[in-house]
Design an enzyme around this catalytic site. Structure first.
Site, PDB file in Angstrom:
ATOM      1  N   HIS A   1      24.208  34.771 151.775  1.00  8.77           N
ATOM      2  CA  HIS A   1      23.808  35.584 152.940  1.00  8.77           C
ATOM      3  C   HIS A   1      22.800  34.858 153.832  1.00  8.77           C
ATOM      4  CE1 HIS A   1      22.356  38.850 155.403  1.00  8.77           C
ATOM      5  NE2 HIS A   1      21.156  38.763 154.852  1.00  8.77           N
TER       6      HIS A   1
ATOM      7  N   GLU B   1      10.581  39.345 150.219  1.00 11.77           N
ATOM      8  CA  GLU B   1      10.917  40.722 149.841  1.00 11.77           C
ATOM      9  C   GLU B   1      11.679  40.790 148.516  1.00 11.77           C
ATOM     10  OE1 GLU B   1      13.107  44.663 151.738  1.00 11.77           O
ATOM     11  OE2 GLU B   1      13.506  42.687 152.569  1.00 11.77           O
ATOM     12  N   ASP B   2      12.573  39.841 148.265  1.00 11.65           N
ATOM     13  CA  ASP B   2      13.492  39.959 147.137  1.00 11.65           C
ATOM     14  C   ASP B   2      13.247  38.981 146.004  1.00 11.65           C
ATOM     15  OD1 ASP B   2      14.772  41.959 148.529  1.00 11.65           O
ATOM     16  OD2 ASP B   2      16.253  40.620 149.434  1.00 11.65           O
TER      17      ASP B   2
END
Length: 732
Positions: free
Chosen positions: A48, A76-77
């Site tokens: 992605h 964030e991830d």
């Protein structure tokens, strides 16, 4: 999935001076951080960020933006932190990654208020660095391309968010190609039946009339070549969503659509644009009313092009867009063109107008602090509508949304012009203010002193700027009327009862009633949420109300002690510095033979903070406030004029309080200071007296007396009275 060397090659194609080491470090860092993550489809998550970066390379963006795309989900991830990003890739990239991370956390399709607040944050992020939004748009585009593996409700939520916010935002930023793809992808999720129906109509049309695009393209190229114009012709069918939206807006069927084909003629110079227009109009008949010149009058986002519609082969209406290569770059990539690179150098600014002027206008409304729902409405009105261009009598161009009226035109010039608008001349003729303006019209606003916005104007206006200004003016006028009505009500009440009103009285009443300001109190009076009697009673409580609280003569206190928590037989002395009254928090300070009772904020207690063993928590007896035998001391600053002292004594007496002693400490030609001991029931009774005094014009200041003795001075058990005309004594 694009490979590492392929990504670097794509960037190097348009920027030979790219920092390959930076791109490689970012690739390795991102691949490592996302190594064990999978998307809903089961594919590696790392694909992605790579696709997002690839989309941005098509826009020919700088290294920092490409690296931000590779890292935009790491904070964030993954366990990666902003500090780590800053250390490895620099503050600029860390700031961009942080901006994208914050935008990702927004849930724009939540409640309307939250949606407005989130949109504020999105616009503020754009103002700080537009590349944050470019990465976010690319992120949304790839997510929309890969929605298939999500649950239906989540697909619809993301698609609706895309249709409401991100697609129009891309359009407002001039990124028309991205807007069209986002809209069509969202349309496929939100209304798949309609999209399928339109696609079937296209297939039937091709079967019935053949593929007209190659035929028209060839003929158009021939016409231009014969006119000596070097041009590239590109033809296409309009997107299904564009077709469906036009059918919905005009309430027509597919067969009634007149321009489902669009062609772009791309030439070298501005002069070639007008030459091509002439050649096309000589060959095909122009459709009246379907001509727009965005070269002489660019859109607010910098878009320039000539639009015309002609009657082509088989009477099919064909839309033509004529532009230069530079205009085409702006039309396709919008504000991204401002950051684009070519041959290792930033391209020269291709915009004919400032592409950020609309953003600055929106940010000005954010700072104005209007209601969140109104703000969101204005943003949608201004961002998500097509434009018309009108002229002032001096020839200046004013861009407005389609359907705008002279009222919108007036406010677009200046708020003051809008508020004084009394009429309008369009192309020299007087027209009603609700008239819809058309492209190319000249508009002159007629103003009049004393003219004020009407409530009907809000329905006529189409722009957020006009609606906001009209609502604000109407609110201001309503507030003025409410303030005047509230002031009239309270002035009449004071006058009927023979009392002095004025600013001081109203301020004292507002404080007593817990109002944030006098204006807030007057507005509540006008709306009936507060009565004038309540305001009057706040300053001058009625004698009947006082008598109800006062004890009957035969009612004696069963326990002479006013405080609890003291040993039987211990002497109880009240501090003459703070003179506490029932209703205040009290503390006992032990001394030989008893305790001295202090109010919690008494300055004497500060002298004994080191010896807390002497402190005792006391409380008032339930009967302590049933007789006006509690002494309170106040300091007053009064105007030195005849009758002042008598008025003070009268006010105190009207409150069923007794003046125990008066001491004048300072006497000047225009004022004098005095200290007064008053017998009150409790703190509430004392506050009523203070409020009444503060409301008087001849009272400059009144407050509780706090005359602390010098440190180390012994407190006298038998405090003498205040001798008239001397400084007030303190202690005990």
């Amino acid at each position: 999935m694009i490979r590492q060397y392929e990504l670097v090659e794509k960037v190097r194609d348009y920027n030979p001076n790219t920092d390959e080491a930076l791109l490689n470090r970012a690739y390795v860092f991102g691949a490592t951080a996302h190594a064990n993550q999978r998307r809903a489809s089961g594919e590696p998550y790392w694909g992605h960020p790579l696709e997002v970066a690839s989309i941005l390379t098509d826009l020919r963006l700088d290294d920092s933006t490409i690296v931000t795309a590779l890292l935009h989900d790491t904070v964030e991830d993954t366990p990666a932190t902003s500090d780590e990003i800053a250390r490895l890739f620099g503050e600029e990239i860390a700031g961009l990654v942080d901006g994208v991370t914050k935008l990702t956390k927004l849930e724009v399709t939540s409640t309307e208020t939250a949606q407005a607040e989130n949109f504020r944050k999105l616009l503020l992020a754009m103002a700080k660095d537009v590349r944050v939004i470019l990465v976010k748009l690319a992120d949304r585009l790839h997510n929309m391309r890969t929605l298939d593996h999500l649950k239906p409700e989540k697909r619809r939520r993301i698609a609706q968010e895309t249709m409401d916010i991100y697609a129009p935002l891309a359009g407002r930023m001039g990124m028309q190609s991205m807007r069209e793809e986002l809209e069509d992808l969202a349309f496929e999720v939100l209304n798949p039946e309609a999209r399928t129906s339109i696609m079937r109509r296209f297939l039937k049309l091709r079967r019935d009339s053949g593929d007209l695009i190659p035929k028209i393209s060839a003929e158009l190229s021939r016409v231009l070549a014969e006119a000596g114009i070097e041009a590239e012709v590109r033809g296409r069918e309009k997107k299904p969503y564009s077709i469906w939206r036009k059918m919905e807006e005009k309430q027509i069927s597919f067969s009634q659509l007149s321009d489902i084909y669009g062609f772009r003629v791309i030439v070298t110079t501005d002069a070639d644009c007008y030459a091509a227009l002439g050649a096309i109009h000589r060959h095909w008949r122009a459709v009246p009313g379907r001509f727009k010149d965005y070269i002489s009058g660019p859109k607010a986002n910098g878009y320039r092009s000539i639009h015309t519609t002609v009657s082509g082969p088989g009477a099919a209406r064909v839309e033509m867009q004529i532009r230069t290569w530079q205009m085409h770059a702006v039309a396709e990539t919008g504000v991204a063109a401002h950051w684009a690179y070519r041959d290792g150098e930033r391209v020269e600014n291709p915009f004919a107008v400032d592409p950020y002027s609309w953003l600055r206008d929106l940010l000005a409304r954010i700072e104005a602090g209007n209601e969140p729902q109104e703000f969101l409405e204005h943003v949608k009105l201004d961002m998500f509508t097509d434009q018309v261009f009108c002229f002032t009598p001096k020839g200046e161009v004013v861009g407005l949304p389609r359907g705008a009226t002279p009222i919108d035109f007036a406010y677009a010039i200046h708020t003051r012009i809008g508020e004084r608008c009394a009429g309008a001349l369009v192309d020299g003729r007087r027209v009603p203010l609700w008239t819809r303006l058309r492209n190319g019209q000249q508009v002159e606003i007629i103003t009049a002193e004393g003219q004020r916005p009407s409530p009907h104007w809000e329905d006529m206006a189409k722009t957020g700027r006009a609606k906001h200004a009209i609502r604000r003016a109407l609110r201001d006028r309503q507030r003025e009327e409410e303030l005047a009505l509230g002031r009239d009500l309270i002035e009449q009440t004071f006058a009927r009862r023979g009392r002095e009103g004025g600013a001081k009285a109203y301020q004292a009443a507002a404080v007593k009633l817990g109002q944030p300001s006098v204006e807030a109190m007057l507005v509540q009076l006008a709306r009936g949420e507060l009565s004038a009697h309540q305001v009057y009673e706040a300053i001058y409580p009625s004698p009947n109300a006082v008598e109800e609280v006062a004890p009957e003569p035969a009612e004696a206190l069963t326990d002479p002690k006013r405080v609890r928590g003291v040993s039987r037989g211990a002497a109880v002395i009240f501090c003459q510095t703070c003179l506490p009254v029932p209703g205040e928090r009290i503390i006992g300070l032990a001394r030989r033979g008893g305790v001295v009772v202090h109010e919690m904020s008494c300055p004497i207690l500060e002298q004994h903070e080191a010896d807390l063993t002497r402190w005792h928590d006391l409380r008032w007896s339930p009967d302590a406030s049933r007789t006006p035998a509690n002494l309170a001391r106040i300091d007053l600053t009064l105007l030195n004029q005849p009758g002042t002292l008598g008025k003070v004594c009268t006010l105190v007496g009207e409150q069923n309080a007794n003046i125990d002693n008066i001491g004048v400490s300072t006497r000047k030609p225009d004022f004098f200071l005095m200290t007064m001991d008053i017998e009150v029931r409790d703190l509430r009774h004392l506050n009523d007296i203070l409020t009444s005094l503060r409301a008087q014009s001849f009272v400059n200041k009144v407050e509780r007396a706090r005359h602390a003795p010098p440190p180390g001075q012994e407190l006298s058990v038998d405090q003498p009275r205040l001798p008239l005309g001397t400084d007030p004594a303190a202690g005990a």
